[in-house]
Scaffold this active site. Structure first.
Site, PDB file in Angstrom:
ATOM      1  N   HIS A  52       6.404  -5.692   2.380  1.00 27.78           N
ATOM      2  CA  HIS A  52       5.967  -5.452   3.755  1.00 27.78           C
ATOM      3  C   HIS A  52       4.499  -5.809   3.892  1.00 27.78           C
ATOM      4  O   HIS A  52       3.824  -6.108   2.891  1.00 27.78           O
ATOM      5  CB  HIS A  52       6.179  -3.980   4.151  1.00 27.78           C
ATOM      6  CG  HIS A  52       5.666  -2.992   3.156  1.00 27.78           C
ATOM      7  ND1 HIS A  52       4.340  -2.859   2.875  1.00 27.78           N
ATOM      8  CD2 HIS A  52       6.313  -2.127   2.341  1.00 27.78           C
ATOM      9  CE1 HIS A  52       4.183  -1.935   1.944  1.00 27.78           C
ATOM     10  NE2 HIS A  52       5.366  -1.481   1.587  1.00 27.78           N
TER      11      HIS A  52
HETATM   12  P1  TYD Z   1       7.223   2.410   1.141  1.00 28.04           P
HETATM   13  O1  TYD Z   1       5.771   2.269   1.456  1.00 28.04           O
HETATM   14  O2  TYD Z   1       8.195   1.680   2.013  1.00 28.04           O
HETATM   15  O3  TYD Z   1       7.510   1.998  -0.377  1.00 28.04           O
HETATM   16  P2  TYD Z   1       7.400   0.566  -1.071  1.00 28.04           P
HETATM   17  O4  TYD Z   1       6.736  -0.323  -0.100  1.00 28.04           O
HETATM   18  O5  TYD Z   1       6.609   0.790  -2.316  1.00 28.04           O
HETATM   19  O6  TYD Z   1       8.764   0.093  -1.411  1.00 28.04           O
HETATM   20  O7  TYD Z   1       7.578   3.951   1.096  1.00 28.04           O
HETATM   21  C1  TYD Z   1       8.825   4.405   0.638  1.00 28.04           C
HETATM   22  C2  TYD Z   1       9.148   5.690   1.358  1.00 28.04           C
HETATM   23  O8  TYD Z   1       8.182   6.689   1.065  1.00 28.04           O
HETATM   24  C3  TYD Z   1       9.198   5.522   2.873  1.00 28.04           C
HETATM   25  O9  TYD Z   1      10.379   6.100   3.339  1.00 28.04           O
HETATM   26  C4  TYD Z   1       8.038   6.329   3.396  1.00 28.04           C
HETATM   27  C5  TYD Z   1       7.653   7.237   2.256  1.00 28.04           C
HETATM   28  N1  TYD Z   1       6.187   7.350   2.134  1.00 28.04           N
HETATM   29  C6  TYD Z   1       5.546   8.465   2.660  1.00 28.04           C
HETATM   30  O10 TYD Z   1       6.189   9.367   3.228  1.00 28.04           O
HETATM   31  N2  TYD Z   1       4.194   8.556   2.552  1.00 28.04           N
HETATM   32  C7  TYD Z   1       3.458   7.597   1.934  1.00 28.04           C
HETATM   33  O11 TYD Z   1       2.217   7.727   1.847  1.00 28.04           O
HETATM   34  C8  TYD Z   1       4.134   6.426   1.412  1.00 28.04           C
HETATM   35  C9  TYD Z   1       3.370   5.325   0.746  1.00 28.04           C
HETATM   36  C10 TYD Z   1       5.496   6.352   1.537  1.00 28.04           C
END
Ligand code: TYD
Length: 137
Positions: A52
């Protein structure tokens, strides 16, 4: 180099026979204030994280343990950075697509973020990212 470029930032390293120590201070070693810290661990082999872009969030990613690659894409060019030391990290300004992959066993990725968590800050579809980029927003 523009301040908006992704780049490796080397941190101070205090070498000591008792064990080494590294430091990161906001607005000193990294060009933003830290609003949030999160970490990624227990990544099963072959998994990819972080496909993303962020509209506002700037971040600094460190491999505190083990290794992984961060692929960054500005909509035109893709670059890959291998992170495998705890005394440097990758600064990623806002507006880059980024993916993290090739995690080694027991790797620990720590992410220092300039913003608190806001789902609205994410651009989660690559086609939306390209459009976002084209419109220069
Ligand atoms: P995401 O940033 O999409 O993970 P990655 O990009 O590493 O695959 O986050 C995964 C999940 O965690 C998403 O449902 C939101 C949650 N999350 C939080 O609640 N707070 C945070 O600070 C982060 C980074 C993620």
């Amino acid at each position: 180099m523009s301040p908006h470029d992704c780049r490796i930032i080397e941190l101070p390293k205090v070498e000591d026979p008792r064990g080494n120590l590294s430091i990161v201070e906001e607005e000193c070693h990294i060009p933003f204030r830290i609003a949030r810290v999160y970490w990624i661990y227990d990544v099963p082999g072959g998994q990819v994280r972080g496909g993303h872009a962020f509209r506002k969030q700037q971040e600094f990613i460190v491999a505190l343990s083990g290794s992984f690659d961060v692929m960054v894409d500005d909509g035109k060019t893709r670059r890959r950075f291998a992170l495998n030391r705890s005394y440097y990290g990758l600064y990623v300004p806002s507006g880059y697509w980024r993916e993290m992959e090739n995690f080694s066993t027991n790797s620990l990725a720590v992410v220092l973020s300039s913003t608190s968590y806001e789902e609205e800050d994410y651009v989660r579809e690559y086609k939306d990212f390209l459009e976002y980029n084209r419109n220069g927003q």
